[in-house]
Scaffold this motif. Sequence first.
Motif, mmCIF file in Angstrom:
data_model
loop_
_atom_site.group_PDB
_atom_site.id
_atom_site.type_symbol
_atom_site.label_atom_id
_atom_site.label_comp_id
_atom_site.label_asym_id
_atom_site.label_seq_id
_atom_site.Cartn_x
_atom_site.Cartn_y
_atom_site.Cartn_z
ATOM 1 N N ILE A 77 0.933 -1.163 0.104
ATOM 2 C CA ILE A 77 0.053 -0.051 0.189
ATOM 3 C C ILE A 77 0.759 1.264 0.097
ATOM 4 C CG2 ILE A 77 -1.929 -1.033 1.144
ATOM 5 C CD1 ILE A 77 -1.136 0.189 3.882
ATOM 6 N N GLY A 78 2.178 1.216 -0.112
ATOM 7 C CA GLY A 78 2.886 2.111 -0.055
ATOM 8 C C GLY A 78 3.340 2.838 1.309
ATOM 9 N N ALA A 79 3.048 2.228 2.310
ATOM 10 C CA ALA A 79 3.239 2.903 3.594
ATOM 11 C C ALA A 79 4.694 3.089 3.856
ATOM 12 C CB ALA A 79 2.673 1.932 4.648
ATOM 13 N N THR A 80 5.047 4.113 4.407
ATOM 14 C CA THR A 80 6.736 4.474 4.736
ATOM 15 C C THR A 80 6.952 4.237 6.137
ATOM 16 O OG1 THR A 80 6.094 6.641 5.005
ATOM 17 C CG2 THR A 80 6.840 6.176 2.642
ATOM 18 N N LYS A 81 5.935 3.955 7.161
ATOM 19 C CA LYS A 81 6.234 3.878 8.480
ATOM 20 C C LYS A 81 5.251 2.689 8.978
ATOM 21 C CE LYS A 81 9.352 6.710 8.682
ATOM 22 N NZ LYS A 81 9.309 8.272 9.144
ATOM 23 N N ILE A 82 5.514 1.946 9.949
ATOM 24 C CA ILE A 82 4.545 0.960 10.454
ATOM 25 C C ILE A 82 4.396 1.507 11.982
ATOM 26 C CG2 ILE A 82 3.919 -1.313 10.918
ATOM 27 C CD1 ILE A 82 5.745 -2.087 8.587
ATOM 28 N N ALA A 83 3.330 1.934 12.294
ATOM 29 C CA ALA A 83 3.236 2.084 13.831
ATOM 30 C C ALA A 83 2.717 1.015 14.533
ATOM 31 C CB ALA A 83 2.475 3.471 13.757
ATOM 32 N N LEU A 84 3.395 0.686 15.676
ATOM 33 C CA LEU A 84 2.928 -0.312 16.662
ATOM 34 C C LEU A 84 2.532 0.278 17.974
ATOM 35 C CD1 LEU A 84 5.546 -3.246 15.915
ATOM 36 C CD2 LEU A 84 3.328 -2.805 14.708
ATOM 37 N N GLY A 85 1.899 -0.410 18.698
ATOM 38 C CA GLY A 85 1.132 0.147 19.953
ATOM 39 C C GLY A 85 2.094 -0.146 21.306
ATOM 40 N N HIS A 86 3.223 -0.376 21.147
ATOM 41 C CA HIS A 86 4.009 -0.855 22.198
ATOM 42 C C HIS A 86 4.286 0.658 23.173
ATOM 43 C CE1 HIS A 86 5.420 -4.397 19.727
ATOM 44 N NE2 HIS A 86 4.629 -4.806 20.719
ATOM 45 N N HIS A 87 4.416 0.439 24.392
ATOM 46 C CA HIS A 87 4.569 1.757 25.346
ATOM 47 C C HIS A 87 5.475 1.191 26.227
ATOM 48 C CE1 HIS A 87 2.414 -1.216 28.033
ATOM 49 N NE2 HIS A 87 1.343 -1.347 27.301
ATOM 50 N N MET A 88 5.698 2.265 27.037
ATOM 51 C CA MET A 88 7.235 2.220 27.824
ATOM 52 C C MET A 88 7.085 1.135 28.759
ATOM 53 S SD MET A 88 8.201 5.077 30.903
ATOM 54 C CE MET A 88 8.333 6.374 29.763
ATOM 55 N N ASP A 89 5.947 0.488 29.334
ATOM 56 C CA ASP A 89 5.905 -0.746 30.293
ATOM 57 C C ASP A 89 6.440 -1.937 29.036
ATOM 58 O OD1 ASP A 89 3.998 -0.070 33.154
ATOM 59 O OD2 ASP A 89 4.148 1.225 31.400
ATOM 60 N N ASP A 90 5.871 -1.883 28.146
ATOM 61 C CA ASP A 90 6.306 -3.169 27.156
ATOM 62 C C ASP A 90 7.820 -3.041 27.016
ATOM 63 O OD1 ASP A 90 3.739 -4.004 26.692
ATOM 64 O OD2 ASP A 90 3.585 -2.367 25.172
ATOM 65 N N MET A 91 8.317 -1.866 26.659
ATOM 66 C CA MET A 91 9.798 -2.048 26.385
ATOM 67 C C MET A 91 10.495 -2.065 27.730
ATOM 68 S SD MET A 91 9.056 1.521 24.036
ATOM 69 C CE MET A 91 10.632 1.851 23.379
ATOM 70 N N VAL A 92 10.224 -1.723 28.759
ATOM 71 C CA VAL A 92 11.278 -2.157 30.004
ATOM 72 C C VAL A 92 10.854 -3.625 30.244
ATOM 73 C CG1 VAL A 92 11.373 -1.624 32.676
ATOM 74 C CG2 VAL A 92 10.754 0.261 30.978
#
Length: 298
Positions: free
Chosen positions: A139-154
């Motif tokens: 579809i020509g998307a240049t960015k894929i946004a995911l819903g991970h937040h700070m808690d997920d990352m830690v």
Amino acid sequence: MVQTSNLPKQKYNNDKLVKRIRRNVGKAIADYQMIEDGDVVMAAISGGKDSFVMLDILLSLQQSAPINFEVIAVNLDQKQPGFPEDILPSYLEQKNIPYYIIDKDTYSVVKSKIEDGKTTCGLCSRLRRGSLYSFAEKIGATKIALGHHMDDMVETTFLNMFYGAKLKSMPPKLLSDDKRNIVIRPLAYCREKDIASLAAIREYPIIPCNLCGSQENLQRQNVKAMLNEWDRQTPGRVENIFNATKSIIPSQLADTDLFDFKGLQIDRSSERKAYDFNSEEVSSTNIDESLVIQIANL
């Protein structure tokens, strides 16, 4: 039932929450240049609270941002038995949000490869990621946004340390290994508790993940419980841990690929600055001081 007298205070608190999340998303986007002028952002929507909030805030920022970018919601229907296929299309149609629902039976693949009782999350996420990557190109998307937040990352930081012996996490912005896609995590600066509060206020039609009967990844749940306890005892600790991932000092760790420990050499050729508490006196020794002076003058 909410008392009428509490409504102004409740509205004030709700407005503060929205502003805080919006501010944090805007700062993360700016810090990592997640979205640029002309971008087509494919917002991956699972039906969970995190992706709903992410989509909501991205659409809000789209209206006021000094740059032009598109937001397209994309949901991957993994053909889980009993998945309510009508909920997301109805919501997105009602909100007049551009969207695609793509079908891919990853459920059967996961169930055929993972024994009953085993955690399916790893394989499921890999299959989902591959599907989203290929559709983004389509579809020509240049960015894929995911819903991970700070808690997920830690949590991921500790999971990788405890179970993978690696010091790594989920980066706010990631170039895929084949360099064909960029993944962004606009909620990187947002706490899960704030996201959950906003989701409750907005009353999104949340769809739980039933691929494994709402199976919990025991390792992640243990880490989450540990962090929740730390957060309760010492508020701000989760933020400090996350901020530590933004302030890496390779010389104070142990990775020989990131820092040349073998090549370290002392250099006493210049006049040194005074050390703190450097007026020590020797009270006892069996060393010949003349030898010490000779060595120092070499």
